[in-house]
Design a protein around this motif. Structure first.
Motif, PDB file in Angstrom:
ATOM      1  N   ARG A   1      40.836  30.882  33.086  1.00 26.22           N
ATOM      2  CA  ARG A   1      41.688  30.029  33.914  1.00 26.22           C
ATOM      3  C   ARG A   1      43.050  30.007  33.262  1.00 26.22           C
ATOM      4  N   ASP A   2      44.062  30.420  34.003  1.00 24.89           N
ATOM      5  CA  ASP A   2      45.431  30.531  33.495  1.00 24.89           C
ATOM      6  C   ASP A   2      45.449  31.367  32.217  1.00 24.89           C
ATOM      7  N   GLU A   3      44.694  32.479  32.250  1.00 25.58           N
ATOM      8  CA  GLU A   3      44.563  33.445  31.155  1.00 25.58           C
ATOM      9  C   GLU A   3      44.017  32.836  29.868  1.00 25.58           C
ATOM     10  N   THR A   4      43.284  31.731  29.970  1.00 26.03           N
ATOM     11  CA  THR A   4      42.595  31.134  28.834  1.00 26.03           C
ATOM     12  C   THR A   4      41.104  31.274  29.075  1.00 26.03           C
ATOM     13  N   GLN A   5      40.400  31.791  28.068  1.00 27.62           N
ATOM     14  CA  GLN A   5      38.965  31.987  28.203  1.00 27.62           C
ATOM     15  C   GLN A   5      38.273  30.634  28.243  1.00 27.62           C
ATOM     16  N   VAL A   6      37.445  30.414  29.259  1.00 29.94           N
ATOM     17  CA  VAL A   6      36.667  29.187  29.390  1.00 29.94           C
ATOM     18  C   VAL A   6      35.223  29.568  29.678  1.00 29.94           C
ATOM     19  N   LEU A   7      34.294  28.726  29.250  1.00 26.16           N
ATOM     20  CA  LEU A   7      32.878  28.942  29.525  1.00 26.16           C
ATOM     21  C   LEU A   7      32.435  27.962  30.598  1.00 26.16           C
ATOM     22  N   ILE A   8      31.846  28.491  31.655  1.00 21.81           N
ATOM     23  CA  ILE A   8      31.390  27.675  32.776  1.00 21.81           C
ATOM     24  C   ILE A   8      30.010  28.183  33.173  1.00 21.81           C
ATOM     25  N   CYS A   9      29.062  27.286  33.328  1.00 19.83           N
ATOM     26  CA  CYS A   9      27.717  27.734  33.702  1.00 19.83           C
ATOM     27  C   CYS A   9      27.771  28.351  35.106  1.00 19.83           C
ATOM     28  N   PRO A  10      26.919  29.357  35.372  1.00 19.62           N
ATOM     29  CA  PRO A  10      26.943  30.045  36.667  1.00 19.62           C
ATOM     30  C   PRO A  10      26.739  29.111  37.866  1.00 19.62           C
ATOM     31  N   ASP A  11      25.882  28.088  37.723  1.00 17.67           N
ATOM     32  CA  ASP A  11      25.657  27.160  38.832  1.00 17.67           C
ATOM     33  C   ASP A  11      26.932  26.389  39.177  1.00 17.67           C
ATOM     34  N   CYS A  12      27.634  25.910  38.163  1.00 18.05           N
ATOM     35  CA  CYS A  12      28.893  25.189  38.404  1.00 18.05           C
ATOM     36  C   CYS A  12      29.945  26.126  38.985  1.00 18.05           C
ATOM     37  N   GLN A  13      29.954  27.364  38.530  1.00 15.02           N
ATOM     38  CA  GLN A  13      30.928  28.330  39.020  1.00 15.02           C
ATOM     39  C   GLN A  13      30.738  28.586  40.515  1.00 15.02           C
ATOM     40  N   ARG A  14      29.477  28.645  40.955  1.00 16.99           N
ATOM     41  CA  ARG A  14      29.199  28.864  42.379  1.00 16.99           C
ATOM     42  C   ARG A  14      29.419  27.601  43.205  1.00 16.99           C
ATOM     43  N   ALA A  15      29.143  26.432  42.628  1.00 14.20           N
ATOM     44  CA  ALA A  15      29.162  25.183  43.387  1.00 14.20           C
ATOM     45  C   ALA A  15      30.556  24.585  43.554  1.00 14.20           C
ATOM     46  N   CYS A  16      31.464  24.897  42.662  1.00 15.86           N
ATOM     47  CA  CYS A  16      32.768  24.231  42.663  1.00 15.86           C
ATOM     48  C   CYS A  16      33.907  25.230  42.811  1.00 15.86           C
ATOM     49  N   ASP A  17      35.007  24.762  43.363  1.00 10.81           N
ATOM     50  CA  ASP A  17      36.226  25.558  43.380  1.00 10.81           C
ATOM     51  C   ASP A  17      36.958  25.248  42.079  1.00 10.81           C
ATOM     52  N   LEU A  18      36.870  26.163  41.120  1.00 10.26           N
ATOM     53  CA  LEU A  18      37.398  25.917  39.788  1.00 10.26           C
ATOM     54  C   LEU A  18      38.753  26.557  39.551  1.00 10.26           C
ATOM     55  N   ASP A  19      39.304  27.212  40.565  1.00  7.13           N
ATOM     56  CA  ASP A  19      40.615  27.849  40.447  1.00  7.13           C
ATOM     57  C   ASP A  19      40.666  28.809  39.258  1.00  7.13           C
ATOM     58  N   LEU A  20      39.660  29.705  39.195  1.00  2.00           N
ATOM     59  CA  LEU A  20      39.582  30.670  38.114  1.00  2.00           C
ATOM     60  C   LEU A  20      40.439  31.889  38.418  1.00  2.00           C
ATOM     61  N   ASP A  21      40.902  32.557  37.361  1.00  8.80           N
ATOM     62  CA  ASP A  21      41.635  33.809  37.520  1.00  8.80           C
ATOM     63  C   ASP A  21      40.693  34.854  38.109  1.00  8.80           C
ATOM     64  N   ALA A  22      41.220  35.757  38.896  1.00  7.10           N
ATOM     65  CA  ALA A  22      40.413  36.804  39.515  1.00  7.10           C
ATOM     66  C   ALA A  22      40.996  38.171  39.196  1.00  7.10           C
ATOM     67  N   CYS A  23      40.133  39.159  39.167  1.00  6.99           N
ATOM     68  CA  CYS A  23      40.544  40.536  38.931  1.00  6.99           C
ATOM     69  C   CYS A  23      41.394  41.015  40.106  1.00  6.99           C
ATOM     70  N   PRO A  24      42.546  41.624  39.834  1.00  9.37           N
ATOM     71  CA  PRO A  24      43.375  42.126  40.929  1.00  9.37           C
ATOM     72  C   PRO A  24      42.734  43.326  41.647  1.00  9.37           C
ATOM     73  N   SER A  25      41.789  44.006  40.994  1.00 10.32           N
ATOM     74  CA  SER A  25      41.155  45.174  41.605  1.00 10.32           C
ATOM     75  C   SER A  25      39.980  44.818  42.500  1.00 10.32           C
ATOM     76  N   CYS A  26      39.081  43.916  42.005  1.00  9.03           N
ATOM     77  CA  CYS A  26      37.849  43.639  42.757  1.00  9.03           C
ATOM     78  C   CYS A  26      37.647  42.173  43.098  1.00  9.03           C
ATOM     79  N   ALA A  27      38.541  41.296  42.658  1.00  9.49           N
ATOM     80  CA  ALA A  27      38.508  39.856  42.935  1.00  9.49           C
ATOM     81  C   ALA A  27      37.400  39.112  42.194  1.00  9.49           C
TER      82      ALA A  27
END
Length: 86
Positions: free
Chosen positions: A2-28
C-alpha cells in the motif's frame, strides 16, 4: 503493498475489504513484494523500480525506519558483484 510500503494482510481480509492496495500495472494483481529498490508482482513476475523514499517534511528524515543508513545500497552492490550484474 500500500503506497509502495509492504504490508501483511490475511487473505480473507484482503478479499472482504476494499483496502486500496497497490496493483501490478501489467496484470492488476495485488500480490506485490518490495525488495532492494524494486517492486515485483508475485502473479506475473513483472518487476519495476520502486519510488525512492521521500523525506519526512518536518524533520528531513525518511518517513519510516530503514535500518542502517546506506545499508540497502550496500546490499544491492554486494548482490550485483556476487551475481555478476552490471
Amino acid at each position: 503493498m500500500r503506497d509502495e510500503t509492504q504490508v501483511l494482510i490475511c487473505p480473507d481480509c484482503q478479499r472482504a475489504c476494499d483496502l486500496d492496495l497497490d496493483a501490478c500495472p501489467s496484470c492488476a494483481s495485488t500480490s506485490l513484494i518490495r525488495r532492494l529498490g524494486e517492486v515485483e508482482c508475485r502473479s506475473c513476475g513483472s518487476v519495476r523500480q520502486a519510488r525512492p523514499e521521500e523525506p519526512h517534511v518536518a524533520t528531513g528524515k525518511p518517513s519510516r525506519s530503514t535500518g542502517a543508513p546506506g545499508l540497502p545500497a550496500e546490499v544491492e552492490a554486494a548482490l550485483d558483484r556476487v551475481l555478476g550484474r552490471s
